[in-house]
Design a protein around this motif. Structure first.
Motif, PDB file in Angstrom:
ATOM      1  N   PRO A 161       0.845  -1.199   0.000  1.00 31.36           N
ATOM      2  CA  PRO A 161       0.000   0.000   0.000  1.00 31.36           C
ATOM      3  C   PRO A 161       0.881   1.250   0.000  1.00 31.36           C
ATOM      4  O   PRO A 161       1.764   1.399   0.852  1.00 31.36           O
ATOM      5  CB  PRO A 161      -0.802  -0.115   1.294  1.00 31.36           C
ATOM      6  CG  PRO A 161      -0.767  -1.579   1.631  1.00 31.36           C
ATOM      7  CD  PRO A 161       0.561  -2.068   1.138  1.00 31.36           C
ATOM      8  N   ALA A 162       0.651   2.127  -0.973  1.00 32.73           N
ATOM      9  CA  ALA A 162       1.527   3.286  -1.141  1.00 32.73           C
ATOM     10  C   ALA A 162       0.739   4.497  -1.593  1.00 32.73           C
ATOM     11  O   ALA A 162      -0.433   4.399  -1.971  1.00 32.73           O
ATOM     12  CB  ALA A 162       2.616   2.957  -2.170  1.00 32.73           C
ATOM     13  N   MET A 163       1.412   5.638  -1.528  1.00 28.97           N
ATOM     14  CA  MET A 163       0.859   6.898  -2.020  1.00 28.97           C
ATOM     15  C   MET A 163       1.988   7.666  -2.684  1.00 28.97           C
ATOM     16  O   MET A 163       3.160   7.355  -2.467  1.00 28.97           O
ATOM     17  CB  MET A 163       0.245   7.703  -0.871  1.00 28.97           C
ATOM     18  CG  MET A 163       1.227   8.078   0.218  1.00 28.97           C
ATOM     19  SD  MET A 163       0.504   9.021   1.591  1.00 28.97           S
ATOM     20  CE  MET A 163      -0.491   7.807   2.398  1.00 28.97           C
TER      21      MET A 163
ATOM     22  N   ASP B  19       1.048  13.154  -2.127  1.00 28.29           N
ATOM     23  CA  ASP B  19       0.010  12.766  -1.162  1.00 28.29           C
ATOM     24  C   ASP B  19       0.610  12.594   0.234  1.00 28.29           C
ATOM     25  O   ASP B  19       0.002  12.975   1.233  1.00 28.29           O
ATOM     26  CB  ASP B  19      -0.680  11.474  -1.599  1.00 28.29           C
ATOM     27  CG  ASP B  19      -1.563  11.667  -2.821  1.00 28.29           C
ATOM     28  OD1 ASP B  19      -1.986  12.814  -3.080  1.00 28.29           O
ATOM     29  OD2 ASP B  19      -1.818  10.665  -3.520  1.00 28.29           O
ATOM     30  N   ALA B  20       1.813  12.012   0.307  1.00 26.01           N
ATOM     31  CA  ALA B  20       2.480  11.855   1.602  1.00 26.01           C
ATOM     32  C   ALA B  20       2.772  13.220   2.217  1.00 26.01           C
ATOM     33  O   ALA B  20       2.588  13.415   3.424  1.00 26.01           O
ATOM     34  CB  ALA B  20       3.772  11.054   1.439  1.00 26.01           C
TER      35      ALA B  20
ATOM     36  N   GLU C 243      -0.409  14.550   3.701  1.00 24.56           N
ATOM     37  CA  GLU C 243      -0.739  13.827   4.944  1.00 24.56           C
ATOM     38  C   GLU C 243       0.128  14.294   6.109  1.00 24.56           C
ATOM     39  O   GLU C 243      -0.346  14.423   7.230  1.00 24.56           O
ATOM     40  CB  GLU C 243      -0.537  12.317   4.759  1.00 24.56           C
ATOM     41  CG  GLU C 243      -1.564  11.640   3.902  1.00 24.56           C
ATOM     42  CD  GLU C 243      -2.835  11.331   4.660  1.00 24.56           C
ATOM     43  OE1 GLU C 243      -2.771  11.013   5.857  1.00 24.56           O
ATOM     44  OE2 GLU C 243      -3.896  11.435   4.040  1.00 24.56           O
TER      45      GLU C 243
ATOM     46  N   SER D 262      10.386   4.470   0.654  1.00 24.79           N
ATOM     47  CA  SER D 262       9.940   4.944  -0.653  1.00 24.79           C
ATOM     48  C   SER D 262      10.717   4.261  -1.763  1.00 24.79           C
ATOM     49  O   SER D 262      11.744   3.621  -1.522  1.00 24.79           O
ATOM     50  CB  SER D 262      10.107   6.461  -0.761  1.00 24.79           C
ATOM     51  OG  SER D 262      11.462   6.810  -0.917  1.00 24.79           O
TER      52      SER D 262
ATOM     53  N   SER E 254       5.455   4.319   1.155  1.00 25.01           N
ATOM     54  CA  SER E 254       4.561   3.335   1.775  1.00 25.01           C
ATOM     55  C   SER E 254       3.631   4.038   2.757  1.00 25.01           C
ATOM     56  O   SER E 254       4.043   4.920   3.516  1.00 25.01           O
ATOM     57  CB  SER E 254       5.349   2.229   2.468  1.00 25.01           C
ATOM     58  OG  SER E 254       5.829   2.662   3.712  1.00 25.01           O
ATOM     59  N   LYS E 255       2.376   3.617   2.725  1.00 26.72           N
ATOM     60  CA  LYS E 255       1.388   4.191   3.651  1.00 26.72           C
ATOM     61  C   LYS E 255       1.770   3.882   5.094  1.00 26.72           C
ATOM     62  O   LYS E 255       1.590   4.709   5.981  1.00 26.72           O
ATOM     63  CB  LYS E 255      -0.005   3.655   3.340  1.00 26.72           C
ATOM     64  CG  LYS E 255      -0.595   4.252   2.089  1.00 26.72           C
ATOM     65  CD  LYS E 255      -2.012   3.773   1.868  1.00 26.72           C
ATOM     66  CE  LYS E 255      -2.575   4.403   0.608  1.00 26.72           C
ATOM     67  NZ  LYS E 255      -3.958   4.009   0.352  1.00 26.72           N
TER      68      LYS E 255
ATOM     69  N   VAL F   7       4.239   6.391   6.416  1.00 23.33           N
ATOM     70  CA  VAL F   7       3.602   7.688   6.661  1.00 23.33           C
ATOM     71  C   VAL F   7       2.797   7.617   7.960  1.00 23.33           C
ATOM     72  O   VAL F   7       2.876   8.518   8.807  1.00 23.33           O
ATOM     73  CB  VAL F   7       2.715   8.108   5.473  1.00 23.33           C
ATOM     74  CG1 VAL F   7       1.878   9.331   5.814  1.00 23.33           C
ATOM     75  CG2 VAL F   7       3.569   8.374   4.234  1.00 23.33           C
ATOM     76  N   GLU F   8       2.039   6.539   8.141  1.00 26.86           N
ATOM     77  CA  GLU F   8       1.250   6.374   9.367  1.00 26.86           C
ATOM     78  C   GLU F   8       2.153   6.305  10.596  1.00 26.86           C
ATOM     79  O   GLU F   8       1.845   6.900  11.637  1.00 26.86           O
ATOM     80  CB  GLU F   8       0.382   5.125   9.261  1.00 26.86           C
ATOM     81  CG  GLU F   8      -0.741   5.269   8.252  1.00 26.86           C
ATOM     82  CD  GLU F   8      -1.409   3.955   7.896  1.00 26.86           C
ATOM     83  OE1 GLU F   8      -1.009   2.884   8.426  1.00 26.86           O
ATOM     84  OE2 GLU F   8      -2.328   3.991   7.054  1.00 26.86           O
TER      85      GLU F   8
END
Length: 148
Positions: free
Chosen positions: A87-89, A93-94, A97, A116, A126-127, A130-131
């Motif tokens: 799962p990535a952005m 987008d990162a 966020e 990344s 990767s999501k 970021v989380e």
């Protein structure tokens, strides 16, 4: 692509089942029972593969036929993973966020603080990284110099 790793599953003496990676990757995990330890080992293997895929590293070759080291059972597990499974952005987008610029996202990725990779000319992040960054967000401003 499929990635295979042999694990030794054995009673850890503390009420859990340990899962020791027997390939050159090293590492271990555990679970409440064999099924739980097997799921945990498969998750561990997927994370190891994902890390290598994101960072463009070669995975150590799988070796089969290991003997148990702790009197347990050796079981081979396989996961099917591709870079597109992660799962990535986009970096843009990162940045949104995280509340930073895309240049800052690149700096964080280059420093190893975000996972990344490049897909063509686009940087993907990767999501999960970021989380994790959002959960452990640094305080605003520059750190104070320590008086040592």
């Amino acid at each position: 692509m499929f990635y295979i790793c042999e694990f030794e599953f054995y009673d850890d003496g503390e009420g859990s089942v340990a899962a020791l990676c027997l390939n050159d990757w090293g590492g271990a995990t555990f679970g409440d029972d064999l099924d739980d330890a097997g799921e945990s080992a498969a998750d561990w293997l997927a994370c190891m593969v994902d890390d290598c895929l994101m960072n463009g590293r070669e995975l150590p070759p799988a070796k089969l036929g290991h003997e148990p080291r702790h009197g347990g059972k050796v079981i081979a597990l396989a996961v099917s993973r591709e870079l597109s499974d992660i799962p990535a952005m986009t970096a843009a987008d990162a940045a949104r966020e995280l509340g930073v610029s895309t240049a800052r996202v690149t700096q964080l990725a280059n420093a190893g603080l975000l996972d990344s990779w490049k897909e063509g000319s686009r940087r993907m992040v990767s999501k999960a990284s970021v989380e994790a960054r959002l959960e452990d967000a640094p305080k605003a401003g520059r750190p104070k110099a320590s008086m040592v």
